[in-house]
Scaffold this motif. Structure first.
Motif: not given
Length: 613
Positions: A302, A345, A579, A582, A585, A598, A600-601, A607-609
């Protein structure tokens, strides 16, 4: 001929985009996920393995190698000839090079100089020069001695190369009608027949094209699947799309219509390997037998835990050292300042200050050209789109410029592509369709479920943001256009309330739009392009316009303070998953209106928001 077999190992790189060193020039830091210096170690290892087993080794590059980083701009200077990439290809023993669409981006004169430096044949079968003799080869037949044969014997290996037929259109600003292109599938079928007539034992396609529709269509940009149906092709090196195939290590099915295919990512991230056997035929000649396609990555893990799987090659490090050092020096020159953190982002859901800066620079340059003409009173808009948005390039591929001093490397970071600035006159109706085509990058979302925000088969650089107006985008509605710019349904509308200031635009109202040459020439299949009136203006790279704007050579433009260009709306409580990189955040305050959660990845490091509209 007695029954015997010969092992063939085909090694391939593609879409290097001048990522020669394992280094990110935009962030000015080492980057272990890219770089020919690391791919080179895998090449030498794979070659040694095969030769130890008595196999024949072939090494190819499949295009889009010459343009894409500040190091590529340095290498394009005639003072730095011979071209360092061609020197590297010589060091590694490449057998042939196929051309991609971006290899024409510096023009034919530059390409001619590079080809004269090449250590092996440079190929393009479906690109034809119209103003002089060809400077690349149509195809090549390689003769390779069979190791360990009781009597000297050589295989005849035919190689041809195809690229998207849209290349002449995309690069028209540099080619000026000096290039024509043919349909990939028609050209490939003709080349196979010719190479068969030459009694080739093996035919390899260097296909700078990706995976697309299953069935043949004319002038396909991504034609791998129907290409593999052509009888006589034994192996295919794919490219152009920056994806990987086989997608995962250990994939059992690596054949397409029975043919081995590799698509080795981008920027040197993977080495493509095809292993196949040729068997002697009863009546002479050879037939291709069992085959397997694999990818060898240069890194794993990652974004926060990258593990290098290949050291940098010492010979190439030495070769690139002076160009690398000079590129870093140039990229570190200060050119201006910004009070804002410029990042990409959240380009698809809210204000991207970096895009606004590029839009203002484009508008300032166009406004200067129009100031003393009969177009001076036409309202000016500026079209920009994200150039670093993750996607196929991965979760580390985002613009991230801190407040304060801006350096030359940040200019390229804000607009990666070496496009030229152009201007067009379009109507209000065309503007609305332009916005509808842009909004097609989004998935349709509905209450009660959280869909992915961005449609996976749409590309992020087709999300044009038009500064100088504002609009609303309703994601609960279906898209008006498909990815080829074809109207799906005249009743479908995502875009509404298109305003300039507080006034709705009129269907026949005229606007001048600053945009890049790719979009002006029809790139991305936007429906306005074919009917747009061009504005006469001098040649000016978008990056140069941005540099002039930051340095004060171009005066501050009103679009820098213009209204917010778009706002996503939908039914209350509707949600979607973004997506992104990272490091997003750190900037969640920029999207507080969407109540970001958030999640997580994912397995790829994005990063998934969760966003609520």
């Amino acid at each position: 001929m007695s029954d015997q077999s010969v092992g063939i190992r085909i090694l391939a790189t593609t879409d290097l985009h001048m990522n020669l060193c394992s280094f990110d020039y935009y962030a000015d830091q080492d980057e272990p996920t890219i770089g020919l210096t690391r791919t080179a170690s895998l090449i030498r290892q794979a070659r040694n393995e095969a030769e130890a087993d008595g196999d024949i080794v072939l090494l190819f590059d499949n295009g889009d190698a010459l343009q894409g980083t500040p190091l590529g701009d340095w290498a394009a200077d005639p003072a730095n000839a011979p071209h360092i990439l061609m020197q590297a290809f010589g060091s590694l023993g490449y057998d042939a090079i196929g051309l991609g669409n971006h290899d024409f981006g510096f023009g034919l004169q530059f390409l001619q100089h590079v080809i004269s430096d090449a250590p092996c044949p440079v190929l393009s079968s479906n690109a034809l020069r119209t103003n002089g003799p060809q400077i690349w080869q149509d195809h090549v037949i390689l003769h390779k001695e069979i190791p360990g044969a009781p009597t000297p014997m050589a295989l005849k290996i035919g190689v041809f190369s195809v690229l998207p037929p849209q290349t002449a259109q995309w690069e028209a600003h540099k080619l000026h009608d000096t290039l024509t292109t043919q349909d990939i599938l028609t050209c490939a079928a003709n080349k196979v027949r010719k190479l068969k007539d030459e009694n080739c034992d093996l035919i390899i396609a260097l296909a700078h094209t990706g995976f697309g529709p299953d069935r043949s269509q004319r002038n396909m940009e991504n034609a791998i699947i129907p290409l593999a149906e052509i009888e006589g092709i034994d192996a295919i090196i794919a490219g152009h799309s920056h994806l990987t195939y086989p997608a995962k290590a250990g994939s059992e099915n690596t054949l397409v219509h029975g043919k081995p295919v590799v698509l080795p990512g981008t920027a040197g991230s993977h080495l493509g390997v095809i292993d196949l056997k040729l068997h002697s035929a009863e009546r002479g000649g050879w037939t291709a037998g069992e085959a397997q396609a694999t990818l060898r990555p240069i890194s794993a893990g990652h974004p926060d835990e990258i593990v290098s799987l290949a050291p940098e090659d010492p010979e190439l490090l030495h070769l690139f050292s002076s160009g690398h050092a000079e590129t870093r020096r140039r990229a570190g020159q200060p050119v201006g300042r910004t009070p804002h953190h410029l990042h990409s982002y959240f380009s698809f859901c809210t204000e991207d200050r970096g895009l606004r800066l590029v839009a203002a620079a484009q508008a300032a340059a166009l406004r200067l050209c129009m100031s003393e003409t009969d177009l001076a009173d036409i309202p000016i808009l500026s079209a920009v789109s994200p150039s670093k948005f993750g996607g196929r390039a991965g979760p580390r591929f985002y613009t991230d410029v801190k407040p304060g001093e801006i350096f030359l490397r940040n200019v390229v970071d804000l607009h990666v592509f070496p496009n030229e600035l152009q201007g067009v006159i379009v109507s209000g109706d065309q503007i609305v369709d332009w916005l509808e085509m842009s909004a097609a990058v989004f998935n349709q979302i509905s209450t009660g479920s959280a869909s992915e925000l961005i449609c996976e088969n749409r590309v992020g650089h087709n999300f044009d943001v038009l500064y100088g107006l504002s609009c609303r985008i309703d994601l609960t509605q279906p898209p008006r256009f498909d990815d080829m710019g074809t109207l799906i349904n005249a009743e479908y509308r995502r875009v509404s309330e298109v305003l300039v200031g507080a006034t709705l635009i009129a269907p026949d109202q005229q606007f001048a739009v600053a945009l890049n040459n790719y979009r002006a020439s029809g790139g991305g299949h936007f429906p306005f392009a074919g009917n747009a009136q061009r504005i006469d203006m001098p040649i000016l790279p978008v990056q140069q316009a941005l540099l002039d704007y930051l340095s004060g050579t171009l005066v501050s433009d009103p679009l820098e303070e213009a209204q917010e260009p778009f706002r996503i709306t939908s039914n209350t409580g509707t949600q979607a998953i973004l997506r992104t990189g990272p490091n997003a955040h750190r900037h969640l305050q920029d999207i507080q209106e969407f109540d970001p959660q958030v999640l997580g990845t994912d397995e790829n490091g994005f990063l998934r928001i969760l966003l609520t509209f």
